[in-house]
Write an enzyme that holds these catalytic residues in place. Sequence first.
Site, PDB file in Angstrom:
ATOM      1  N   ASP A 199      31.659  32.636  19.291  1.00 47.19           N
ATOM      2  CA  ASP A 199      30.242  32.943  19.179  1.00 47.19           C
ATOM      3  C   ASP A 199      29.737  33.557  20.481  1.00 47.19           C
ATOM      4  OD1 ASP A 199      27.689  32.482  17.597  1.00 47.19           O
ATOM      5  OD2 ASP A 199      27.197  31.382  19.435  1.00 47.19           O
ATOM      6  N   GLU A 228      50.357  30.335  24.121  1.00 43.38           N
ATOM      7  CA  GLU A 228      51.267  29.185  24.144  1.00 43.38           C
ATOM      8  C   GLU A 228      51.544  28.679  22.728  1.00 43.38           C
ATOM      9  OE1 GLU A 228      49.949  26.040  26.677  1.00 43.38           O
ATOM     10  OE2 GLU A 228      49.241  27.414  28.245  1.00 43.38           O
TER      11      GLU A 228
END
Length: 552
Positions: A211, A272
């Site tokens: 957002d 990751e």
Amino acid sequence: MTKSPATSATSKNPDWWRGAVIYQVYPRSFQDTSGDGIGDIKGIIERLPYIASLGVDAIWLSPFFTSPQADMGYDVSDYCDVDPMFGTLADFDVMMERAHALGLKVIIDQVISHTSDQHPWFKESRTSRDNPKADWFVWAAAKPDGTAPNNWLSVFGGPAWEWDGVRKQYYMHNFLTSQPDLNFHNRDVQDAVLDSVRFWLDRGVDGFRLDTVNYYFHDEELRDNPPHVPDSEDAGLDAPDVNPYGMQSHLYDKTQPENVEFLKRFRALMDEYPDRTTVGEVGDGARSLKTVASYTSGGDKLHMCYTFDLLGPDFTPNHIRHCVQSFHRHVADGWVCWAFSNHDVHRHVSRFAHNAAEQAAVAKIAISVLASLRGSICLYQGEELGLPEADLAFEDLRDPYGIRFWPAFKGRDGCRTPMVWEADAPQAGFSTAKPWLPVPGEHVPLSVDVQEADPQSVLAHYRAVLAFRKAYPALLSGDMDFLETNEDVLAFTRTLGEERFLFVFNLRRGPQEIRLPQKLAIRDTVPMPGLEGRLVDGEIHIGPLNGFCARF
């Protein structure tokens, strides 16, 4: 009955998000199972087969985190828990498992530019000027005359500064006064935010919608914004003229260069975990595409972004062509996510249709156009039913933006009303109680059960068009080139290897005959669902609000 879900073509692809169709769920208004009139996570679980039956690849959940709900959940007081009104973390885990079993990815909102003033971080920060979190938010001294530190304005109206009597300083808020902005210049803030992101990654979330992604950093010198340059700024909502926010050029309160380095940290964390994605919301006026370019280039920041370019009232070939060409001109190696509707703007059927009688036709041609564009696409719950914007009474409003600017602007509640599932059920199948927003009477005949019984419905058209898009790799990741036509026709090609498609859309309310360039030789007509255009003696004949598809 809903149809069996299609297998996701992207489910085993690390780049599944390229060309993906993402379905936005607004949890408050999707399905209530607890009987309190507010949608919940168990309701989402119940309706996952329906979502999968549309042929989408992922769902995006608007905020469900613990929150005082001053801005309907975009004011977070705990980033790592579910608000009790929506359920529990255990419910969330079940939803993840069920979604994945149906071949659906799950993207969740991350509202990290600001918190709620009820967040423990802010409660501690405001206690003194020397506590461990004193610098976690944007605090500044008053001017000698007691006024705010500078002229920055809030998107929700008024100054972007609020006086705090305990610290005897102002704090910054780009939105409501109860939504203080985090200070991303503080590395500890960045670390804490990234820890909350890791929490959800460890629970199996497939991605994040970020957002107000260009609002994270502010100018440390707190310089005044200059007056706006015409057409250069937009409040990020579809009524900028009612709000003085648009009278400034927002050079210093957002879109700061430091943001790029933080997004690199965010991407490093994402990398990751395999097969995850990010989509950033960029509201930056005329600078939006340049901002998107800097945030998505190089493969080391965001995976994709969306802007407000197609979320306005303009549904013309010139406008769509301009938006798409501008994106590809500015963003060489980035990726875009296109949408016509979301939870912040009036529903596009109401924005684009000239009258109620043509709303179904507009809904059908709009998804045909959207599904043909290069990029990923976002659908907002209910648009697959052709729902128009609801016209609500002032006493029914819950949106603070709409309440603040009524009657000049009625706010965002008109696109947030409950989903309509069953025409003959109480509250159209959304809830057994009075809903948090009324169910519009004009929506009930458009409910899911009614449309599933009609092979010519908007819902049936959405399913068919999304299946068509998924069947051809050229539509997911192929090149896109526009053809010169008259101003009422949108014509372009999508090509990938031997797949070479021509799309021609007539957005006029009358028929058209289009002569193709001589260099483009059509091999055969392709029956894209709902398109009835014909090739007649070298000319394409297309009826109003319709189109034509062919191989060349």
